[in-house]
Design an enzyme around this catalytic site. Sequence first.
Site, short mmCIF file in Angstrom:
data_model
loop_
_atom_site.label_atom_id
_atom_site.label_comp_id
_atom_site.label_asym_id
_atom_site.label_seq_id
_atom_site.Cartn_x
_atom_site.Cartn_y
_atom_site.Cartn_z
N CYS A 99 22.35 5.42 -7.47
CA CYS A 99 20.94 5.62 -7.52
C CYS A 99 20.32 6.62 -6.61
CB CYS A 99 20.30 4.25 -7.26
SG CYS A 99 18.64 4.18 -7.87
N ASP A 153 -7.13 -3.10 -1.56
CA ASP A 153 -5.84 -2.63 -1.89
C ASP A 153 -5.05 -3.93 -2.52
OD1 ASP A 153 -3.44 -1.47 -2.61
OD2 ASP A 153 -2.79 -1.10 -0.55
N CYS A 193 -2.72 0.29 -7.72
CA CYS A 193 -1.31 0.83 -8.52
C CYS A 193 -1.35 0.54 -9.75
CB CYS A 193 -0.27 -0.02 -7.85
SG CYS A 193 -0.31 -1.72 -8.02
C1 LIG Z 1 -0.79 -3.58 -2.77
S1 LIG Z 1 -0.40 -4.51 -1.18
C2 LIG Z 1 -1.48 -3.71 -0.11
C3 LIG Z 1 -1.21 -3.66 1.38
C4 LIG Z 1 -1.47 -2.74 2.30
N1 LIG Z 1 -2.76 -2.29 1.92
C5 LIG Z 1 -0.53 -1.46 2.36
O1 LIG Z 1 -0.94 -0.66 1.85
O2 LIG Z 1 0.70 -1.68 2.99
C6 LIG Z 1 -1.22 -6.22 -1.40
C7 LIG Z 1 -1.31 -7.10 -0.41
O3 LIG Z 1 -2.15 -8.10 -0.71
C8 LIG Z 1 -1.59 -9.45 -0.29
N2 LIG Z 1 -2.13 -10.32 -1.19
C9 LIG Z 1 -1.93 -10.66 -2.52
N3 LIG Z 1 -2.91 -11.42 -3.14
C10 LIG Z 1 -3.80 -11.82 -1.94
C11 LIG Z 1 -4.87 -12.38 -2.12
N4 LIG Z 1 -5.43 -13.07 -2.90
N5 LIG Z 1 -5.78 -12.37 -0.85
C12 LIG Z 1 -5.36 -11.58 0.11
N6 LIG Z 1 -4.17 -10.61 0.15
C13 LIG Z 1 -3.34 -10.91 -1.06
C14 LIG Z 1 0.02 -9.11 -0.78
O4 LIG Z 1 0.71 -10.12 -0.05
C15 LIG Z 1 0.03 -7.74 -0.16
O5 LIG Z 1 0.35 -7.58 1.17
#
Ligand SMILES: C[S@@+](CC[C@H](N)C(=O)[O-])C[C@H]1O[C@@H](n2cnc3c(N)ncnc32)[C@H](O)[C@@H]1O
Length: 395
Positions: free
Chosen positions: A151, A320, A347
């Site tokens: 991969c 995010d 994303c």
């Molecule tokens: C796309 S990641 C971004 C994390 C960080 N900003 C990064 O760039 O490494 C989204 C994060 O949100 C958390 N998450 C998912 N649903 C959530 C919620 N309802 N409230 C708070 N955090 C949440 C997930 O566990 C994950 O760590």
Amino acid sequence: VTIPLRVEEMAHGGDGLGRHDGLAVFVPGAMPGDLVRVEITEERPRFARGRVIELLDPSPDRIEPPCPHLADGCGGCPWQAAGHPAQLRWKQRTVRSQLAHLGDIHDAEVRPIDPASPAFGYRNRMDLRVSGGRPALAAARSHDLVELDLCLLPVEPLQRVIRRLDGLAGLRRLTLRAGVASGETVAIVDGDPPADASDRWGIPVRAPAAARIHEEVAGVRFRIGGRAFFQVSTPGAGRLVHHVDLALAGAEGVLLDGYAGVGLFAATVGRRFGAVTAVESDRRAVDDLGHNTDGRVTVVGRRLEEAVAGLGRFEAAVVDPPRAGLGPGVPECLAAAGVRWLAMVSCDPATFARDARRLVTAGFVLEWVQPLDLFPQTYHVEIVARFTRAGAVGA
Ligand SMILES: C[S@@+](CC[C@H](N)C(=O)[O-])C[C@H]1O[C@@H](n2cnc3c(N)ncnc32)[C@H](O)[C@@H]1O
């Protein structure tokens, strides 16, 4: 029924899109510029789907795919038959068109896409499936599995491990992680690996609770435990931090980092704020978030939509969220908390467009949108956007 079709654009989701008698026809595996003979597999009032029967005249953007598993139907990098410059153009267009169609936002500044990851060898994490005791990935658009000899997506140390993996029959799940800066690697397994797996595979093998690596981004060292979220492209994570920093230009006061993960933004961009509140719902990530940040950062281990109304006032925020987008009520709560500067990271261009509309309705102005290519060879595109809001305290 078969028809000849000239593919005109790349649709969000990665299918080629052409028109036949005014009807939009989506064709997996076709790309803009291709002339293909297509068998119609599904016909709806407003669109149809088709399957390529014959490539009559190939797009000038076609290249020889470097990985043999594309021909086996592997869904890992469906775009590798296209040159990287073409992929960047298609992603740029997708961001603009999703904003217009789903967000009804037509005049936002969409900045030129940042080619934030190298074309191959960029993933610091691989979630592998198992088939016949061997590593596998899901096939494109099906539940079938494609066994892998190699991969090209992961970083080189993980590519070497994938070539050596065998005897996986006793595993339910297998995740490979690497710290690019630390040089650490780990195989995270659920189930029973072979007794001498570490030696055979050339990587430490751990259960999720015992797995840990470290990574460095923007001069900060992060501890990442088990399968806690971290950006899968390490150079891409650096570019994200850079653009979030730009999106919060001029911001001051208290920063909210919603959906904070292990602290990528709280520990970097957060350094220039007097205080930061970081909210994260995954318990494993919360441990690392506390470890990776200093005393200026208050860690809240809850869901953002449940916690945000009770966290006090914030002048600045970075959000995010996962692919589903902002939780219910979050845009209104950000406005009510006094947020004037907002960096949104997404994303998914479709959910971003809907969230952007919700934020505009809540009183924010979308100032610019920065697409990033964190995931070359796939249709996925990352976005950082700057929103501001007038009329809050101190405005
Ligand atoms: C796309 S990641 C971004 C994390 C960080 N900003 C990064 O760039 O490494 C989204 C994060 O949100 C958390 N998450 C998912 N649903 C959530 C919620 N309802 N409230 C708070 N955090 C949440 C997930 O566990 C994950 O760590």
